[in-house]
Write an enzyme that holds these catalytic residues in place. Structure first.
Site, PDB file in Angstrom:
ATOM      1  N   SER A 117       0.802  -1.229   0.000  1.00 23.12           N
ATOM      2  CA  SER A 117       0.000   0.000   0.000  1.00 23.12           C
ATOM      3  C   SER A 117       0.830   1.271   0.000  1.00 23.12           C
ATOM      4  O   SER A 117       0.267   2.368  -0.086  1.00 23.12           O
ATOM      5  CB  SER A 117      -0.934   0.009   1.219  1.00 23.12           C
ATOM      6  OG  SER A 117      -1.980  -0.925   1.053  1.00 23.12           O
ATOM      7  N   LYS A 128       0.172   3.759  -2.659  1.00 26.97           N
ATOM      8  CA  LYS A 128      -0.984   4.647  -2.583  1.00 26.97           C
ATOM      9  C   LYS A 128      -0.557   6.120  -2.512  1.00 26.97           C
ATOM     10  O   LYS A 128      -1.346   7.018  -2.821  1.00 26.97           O
ATOM     11  CB  LYS A 128      -1.852   4.287  -1.375  1.00 26.97           C
ATOM     12  CG  LYS A 128      -2.647   2.991  -1.529  1.00 26.97           C
ATOM     13  CD  LYS A 128      -3.541   2.755  -0.313  1.00 26.97           C
ATOM     14  CE  LYS A 128      -4.530   1.623  -0.521  1.00 26.97           C
ATOM     15  NZ  LYS A 128      -3.959   0.295  -0.307  1.00 26.97           N
ATOM     16  N   SER A 165      -6.598   3.381   4.258  1.00 28.74           N
ATOM     17  CA  SER A 165      -5.879   2.564   3.278  1.00 28.74           C
ATOM     18  C   SER A 165      -6.850   1.784   2.394  1.00 28.74           C
ATOM     19  O   SER A 165      -6.594   0.630   2.014  1.00 28.74           O
ATOM     20  CB  SER A 165      -4.905   1.594   3.966  1.00 28.74           C
ATOM     21  OG  SER A 165      -3.954   1.114   3.056  1.00 28.74           O
TER      22      SER A 165
END
Length: 384
Positions: free
Chosen positions: A64, A67, A124
């Site tokens: 992640s 991101k 997230s």
């Protein structure tokens, strides 16, 4: 004649000057540390100095942490006016079906962009990433292609992104150095949006979720950025914090647990703040030294830097710092203002910089009678 006419006492005087940044990526590894992280890099953002690195150019799955790239694209679209924080975007079935960490968007609903931003940064949310990607590019695949192109434009040539969330894919990867570059650019390019990364909780669809960045809760000046975890990637974190005007950026990956991620990241950041300081040596345009000029309408010319000079140094490096001016003297007139006429040499353990010194003002060549007079003086009194 070569000259070296500059002493550390003058450098010490310049340390009190307020300066910004001379962009010169310099390692400052005179103080050693190790880490159990598989990959890591720690930089002082104020001087673009690498304080520590381990496998920093190793290709790795981002989880992640990529991101942050998605948010870079979103913030860029907001700044360009292609997207507004108050706009709403539809939730497709693909977004609704996303697994892993979620914002819990509702199928067919219209979600406010600012809520989606918080859903990505704080919760997230993989689903929120897809909503934003489809809203900006039509499909997540097209968004990922655009995002990879933009990352390469930022200098992140070790990065390839196949989706908006960091969902595992064999061709979705980056490097610690690239992710640090991304963090720096996001902080620099979108300061008005950076505050989202320090928010510790967000409630959407009746579900309250806490920010997964463990360092936000440790009262150590950390205000971002993003965690990541997959089985292949291990536990990772892009972290940043500011103290006394210094901002550090840390990327770690491949850690074995959430606790290791929290503790090791905190340890590395504390080490970076404790073992190093930033020193301002010269402001832009400040006279560093002067060089004599032969046959000019002025006897000498001031030597200046085009940009401020600020260095991050360990205590050992600071004690051993040596600064000298190297060039030819006397200069022959005419001397154009802004032309390079000497070099500022800065050395310390594991540090060796050579920075152009420019003429701070023009020096014109004397006329015929002036040159005759100067030659006569030379014959009588010697070199100027």
């Amino acid at each position: 004649m070569k000259i070296a006419a500059f002493s550390i006492s003058r450098a010490a005087r310049g340390l009190a000057a307020a300066a910004l940044l001379l962009v010169a990526t310099t390692p400052a590894h005179a103080v050693s540390i190790d880490t159990v992280a598989r990959e890591a890099i720690l930089i002082d953002m104020s001087t673009d100095t690498v304080l520590f690195e381990k496998n920093a150019d190793q290709r790795m799955p981002t989880a992640s942490m990529s991101k942050v790239a998605t948010m870079y694209m979103v913030f860029d679209a907001v700044e360009q006016g292609r997207l507004s924080l108050d706009d709403t975007l539809p939730v497709s079935e693909r977004a609704w079906r996303m697994q892993g960490s979620k914002m819990f968007v509702e199928l067919g609903n219209q979600i406010k962009v600012e809520d989606l931003i918080r859903g990505v940064i704080i919760q997230s949310g993989n689903d929120a990433c897809v909503v934003l990607a489809e809203g900006l590019a039509g499909t997540e695949e097209a968004f990922a292609a655009n995002m990879t192109k933009r990352m390469h434009e930022l200098g992140m040539n070790g990065t390839n992104l196949m989706n908006a969330s960091g969902w595992p894919h064999p061709d979705h990867y980056s490097t610690p150095r690239d992710l640090a570059t991304l963090a720096v650019r996001l902080i620099d390019d979108f300061p008005e949006h950076f505050h989202y990364y320090s928010e510790t909780e967000f409630t959407y669809h009746g579900i309250r979720q806490m920010n997964r960045n463990p360092l936000l809760y440790r009262n150590m000046g950390v205000d971002g950025l993003k965690t990541g975890h997959t089985e292949e990637a291990g536990y990772g974190l892009i972290a940043t914090g500011e103290r006394d005007g210094r901002r550090l950026v840390l990327v770690v990956s491949g850690l074995p647990s959430m606790q290791a991620r929290a503790d090791e990241s905190a340890r590395l950041l504390e080490w970076g703040f404790r073992q190093f300081d930033a020193y301002s040596l010269f402001t832009a345009g400040e006279t560093v030294d002067r060089l004599p000029v032969w046959l000019g309408d002025k006897n000498d010319v001031p030597l200046v830097l085009e940009k401020p000079l600020k260095l991050t140094l360990s205590k050992e490096q600071r004690r051993s710092l040596k600064v000298s001016v190297v060039g030819e003297a006397p200069l022959a007139a005419p001397v154009a203002q802004g032309s390079q006429v000497a070099t500022l040499k800065v050395t310390a353990p594991e540090l060796d910089l050579e920075i152009p010194l420019l003429a701070g003002e023009p020096v014109e060549r004397l006329g015929l009678f002036g040159r005759i007079n100067a030659a006569a003086n030379y014959l009588v009194f010697g070199a100027p």
